[in-house]
Design an enzyme around this catalytic site. Structure first.
Site, short mmCIF file in Angstrom:
data_model
loop_
_atom_site.label_atom_id
_atom_site.label_comp_id
_atom_site.label_asym_id
_atom_site.label_seq_id
_atom_site.Cartn_x
_atom_site.Cartn_y
_atom_site.Cartn_z
N GLU A 78 0.83 -1.27 0.12
CA GLU A 78 -0.05 -0.07 0.00
C GLU A 78 0.93 1.23 0.05
O GLU A 78 1.81 1.49 1.02
CB GLU A 78 -0.87 0.10 1.12
CG GLU A 78 -1.98 1.29 1.04
CD GLU A 78 -2.81 1.67 2.36
OE1 GLU A 78 -3.53 2.36 2.48
OE2 GLU A 78 -2.55 0.85 3.47
N ASP A 99 5.16 4.73 3.72
CA ASP A 99 4.89 6.15 3.74
C ASP A 99 6.25 6.83 4.26
O ASP A 99 7.16 5.87 4.91
CB ASP A 99 3.77 6.30 4.75
CG ASP A 99 3.17 7.73 4.42
OD1 ASP A 99 3.83 8.68 4.86
OD2 ASP A 99 1.94 7.60 4.21
N ASP A 142 -2.46 12.13 -1.96
CA ASP A 142 -2.59 13.38 -2.36
C ASP A 142 -2.45 13.54 -3.81
O ASP A 142 -1.95 12.88 -4.55
CB ASP A 142 -0.93 13.99 -1.89
CG ASP A 142 -1.11 15.60 -2.12
OD1 ASP A 142 -1.90 16.13 -2.93
OD2 ASP A 142 -0.34 16.29 -1.53
N ASP A 185 -11.31 10.24 -3.43
CA ASP A 185 -12.35 11.24 -3.56
C ASP A 185 -12.17 12.12 -4.66
O ASP A 185 -13.24 12.77 -4.79
CB ASP A 185 -12.46 11.67 -2.03
CG ASP A 185 -11.14 12.68 -2.03
OD1 ASP A 185 -10.16 12.27 -2.00
OD2 ASP A 185 -11.37 13.91 -1.67
#
Length: 216
Positions: free
Chosen positions: A45, A70, A119, A155
């Site tokens: 991920e 990350d 982002d 989104d």
């Protein structure tokens, strides 16, 4: 830097399921064998944030290994700590810049990649930083198995459309697509996993885009 962040940075130094920067390089090509000590397929991920999706996927699929990636250690801390507290052994976290991914994974090592609410880098000048831009797709293609699949939940309608454009330009296989996941027939236990940010978007009545694709 706040005391909470400092505490978390200090704590992840002690976590066996977190590799930071150069610590992950020796595992290149052998993550499943050397870190997880098995031969299960490996799934990533990217921009995993607090690791909710990584940990949830690991619970749903104990026959796979998962690594959340990350650069922000104070975020990774949450997912890594949850995995330790719940004794979830098929999940790890890697604190690196994603653009350096080829330094950590070898050709044909990755079965799937998940990108969940990244982002969107909306400014045109930052297009190369988008995680589905040509720059990144060329890296994923190298580390994917021949059947490798990339999943995107976002989104951002613009990011979704940009990714569709990239799929077309790179002549990739579009496998599944919806612009309104929770009002589609694609919803599964996997796609129903909700991150902190997704819950906020849904509370604001925002549609959720999902698509999956593969290289030919």
């Amino acid at each position: 830097m706040g005391k909470d962040k400092l505490r978390r940075f200090a704590e992840i130094e002690t976590f066996a399921n977190v590799m930071q920067l150069d610590e992950g390089k020796p595992f290149k090509g052998n993550w499943s064998k050397d870190h997880f000590q098995n031969d299960k397929p490996l799934i990533l991920e990217l921009a995993c944030g607090k690791g909710e999706y990584t940990v949830s996927l690991a619970k749903l699929f104990p026959d796979h290994n998962f690594i959340g990636i990350d650069y922000k250690g104070n975020r990774i801390w949450r997912g890594a700590k949850t995995a330790i507290e719940e004794n979830i052994s098929n999940v790890a976290f890697l604190r690196i810049q994603i653009e350096n991914i080829l330094d950590y994974f070898d050709e044909g090592e990755i079965a799937q990649i998940w990108i969940t609410f990244p982002d969107p880098q909306p400014q045109l000048s930052r297009e190369k930083k988008r995680l589905t831009s040509t720059r990144f797709l060329n890296k994923y293609k190298i580390i994917f198995t021949p059947e490798g699949i990339l999943h995107l939940k976002t989104d951002s309608d613009a990011f979704h459309e940009f990714t569709l454009k990239m799929i077309g330009e790179h002549d990739m296989n579009l496998l599944k697509r919806t612009e309104d996941l929770y009002h589609s027939d694609l919803v599964t236990d996997v796609l129903s996993i909700k991150t902190y940010y997704e819950k906020k978007y849904l509370a604001n009545d925002k549609n959720i885009n999902y698509l999956s694709f593969s290289f030919k």
